[in-house]
Design a protein around this motif. Structure first.
Motif, PDB file in Angstrom:
ATOM      1  N   LEU A   1       0.825  -1.197   0.000  1.00 55.23           N
ATOM      2  CA  LEU A   1       0.000   0.000   0.000  1.00 55.23           C
ATOM      3  C   LEU A   1       0.866   1.256   0.000  1.00 55.23           C
ATOM      4  O   LEU A   1       1.870   1.341   0.705  1.00 55.23           O
ATOM      5  N   SER A   2       0.471   2.224  -0.800  1.00 54.03           N
ATOM      6  CA  SER A   2       1.202   3.494  -0.877  1.00 54.03           C
ATOM      7  C   SER A   2       0.214   4.655  -0.920  1.00 54.03           C
ATOM      8  O   SER A   2      -0.994   4.466  -1.103  1.00 54.03           O
ATOM      9  N   GLY A   3       0.753   5.865  -0.787  1.00 52.48           N
ATOM     10  CA  GLY A   3      -0.088   7.050  -0.892  1.00 52.48           C
ATOM     11  C   GLY A   3      -0.734   7.160  -2.259  1.00 52.48           C
ATOM     12  O   GLY A   3      -1.876   7.628  -2.382  1.00 52.48           O
TER      13      GLY A   3
ATOM     14  N   ALA B   1      -8.420  10.115  -7.432  1.00 45.70           N
ATOM     15  CA  ALA B   1      -7.409  11.085  -7.858  1.00 45.70           C
ATOM     16  C   ALA B   1      -6.654  10.663  -9.109  1.00 45.70           C
ATOM     17  O   ALA B   1      -5.712  11.332  -9.527  1.00 45.70           O
ATOM     18  N   GLY B   2      -7.050   9.557  -9.699  1.00 40.37           N
ATOM     19  CA  GLY B   2      -6.358   9.103 -10.900  1.00 40.37           C
ATOM     20  C   GLY B   2      -5.063   8.404 -10.544  1.00 40.37           C
ATOM     21  O   GLY B   2      -4.930   7.793  -9.497  1.00 40.37           O
TER      22      GLY B   2
ATOM     23  N   THR C   1      -0.230   1.694 -14.062  1.00 42.81           N
ATOM     24  CA  THR C   1       0.256   0.691 -13.104  1.00 42.81           C
ATOM     25  C   THR C   1      -0.468   0.809 -11.777  1.00 42.81           C
ATOM     26  O   THR C   1      -0.922  -0.188 -11.205  1.00 42.81           O
ATOM     27  N   VAL C   2      -0.582   2.036 -11.279  1.00 41.83           N
ATOM     28  CA  VAL C   2      -1.265   2.255  -9.998  1.00 41.83           C
ATOM     29  C   VAL C   2      -2.735   1.847 -10.099  1.00 41.83           C
ATOM     30  O   VAL C   2      -3.285   1.214  -9.195  1.00 41.83           O
ATOM     31  N   GLN C   3      -3.374   2.213 -11.194  1.00 37.75           N
ATOM     32  CA  GLN C   3      -4.787   1.856 -11.377  1.00 37.75           C
ATOM     33  C   GLN C   3      -4.965   0.346 -11.394  1.00 37.75           C
ATOM     34  O   GLN C   3      -5.924  -0.179 -10.804  1.00 37.75           O
ATOM     35  N   ASN C   4      -4.044  -0.363 -12.053  1.00 36.30           N
ATOM     36  CA  ASN C   4      -4.123  -1.825 -12.088  1.00 36.30           C
ATOM     37  C   ASN C   4      -3.917  -2.417 -10.698  1.00 36.30           C
ATOM     38  O   ASN C   4      -4.571  -3.398 -10.322  1.00 36.30           O
ATOM     39  N   GLU C   5      -3.017  -1.825  -9.931  1.00 37.46           N
ATOM     40  CA  GLU C   5      -2.761  -2.312  -8.579  1.00 37.46           C
ATOM     41  C   GLU C   5      -3.950  -2.043  -7.665  1.00 37.46           C
ATOM     42  O   GLU C   5      -4.277  -2.872  -6.798  1.00 37.46           O
TER      43      GLU C   5
END
Length: 202
Positions: free
Chosen positions: A50-52, A61-62, A66-70
């Protein structure tokens, strides 16, 4: 009825916790052939930590693809947990506590408004309808009365986690002393597998 089978050990077929969690699932499936099994292997398909960025993206917030997939993978893990009637977890002790892969999964299922909520009287668990069975393996001896009992942060942590989200039907099968020697290892595995066969049917 759905069963979610989660394993966290990185040792593959050599893992004791995997052997015991498989024995648990085998017992429950034999007793209830119609049981639907969902498998999640946190070693071969780990969730990101987990990250900010993940929290921001989850709140609209979009973020990068990669982040969206995670974030989507984390949501899928939560959905699996929420849909399960029974959860079986293979959890080895790594350096006195849970594997990092299991922590990443826990961070995806302890979600306010989904598995717990805050009230004027304090937090309230929302997952109390689930049966959770955890197969634990420990290299040494950390049970009640053992000299190293105070260093046990695997079972104690998991009791806290699932208690927090309201789970009261929580069962542990422990295989410990598996690094003491081959005889201890075999005895621990046989004993844990035997306890798995004695579990109440689903």
């Amino acid at each position: 009825m759905k069963l979610l089978h989660v394993d966290a050990s990185v040792l593959g077929p050599n893992s004791v916790s995997r052997q015991v969690s498989a024995a648990v699932v085998e017992r429950l499936q034999a007793a209830t052939p119609s049981l639907e099994i969902v498998r999640r292997d946190l070693a071969t398909a780990p969730l990101s930590h987990l990250s900010g960025e993940h929290l921001a993206a989850a709140n609209g917030a979009g973020g990068s693809e990669t982040v969206q997939n995670e974030v989507a993978a984390g949501q899928a893990a939560l959905d699996e947990f929420l849909a399960a009637d029974i959860v079986v977890i293979g959890a080895p002790m790594y350096n006195f506590t849970i594997p990092t892969q299991l922590k990443a999964w826990i961070d995806r299922i302890l979600i306010v408004g989904k598995t717990f909520r805050y009230t004027a009287a304090g937090p309230e668990g929302l997952a109390g309808d689930k049966r959770v069975i955890i197969a634990i393996s420990r290299g040494g001896f950390y049970g009640p009365g053992a000299p190293a009992e105070a260093a046990e942060h695997l079972e104690t942590y998991l009791r806290t986690v699932f208690g927090f989200i309201g789970v009261t039907n929580l069962e542990f099968i422990v295989a410990e002393g598996i690094q003491v020697g081959p005889e201890h290892r075999e005895k621990a595995i046989v004993g844990a597998r035997e306890r798995a066969t004695q579990l109440q049917a689903a």
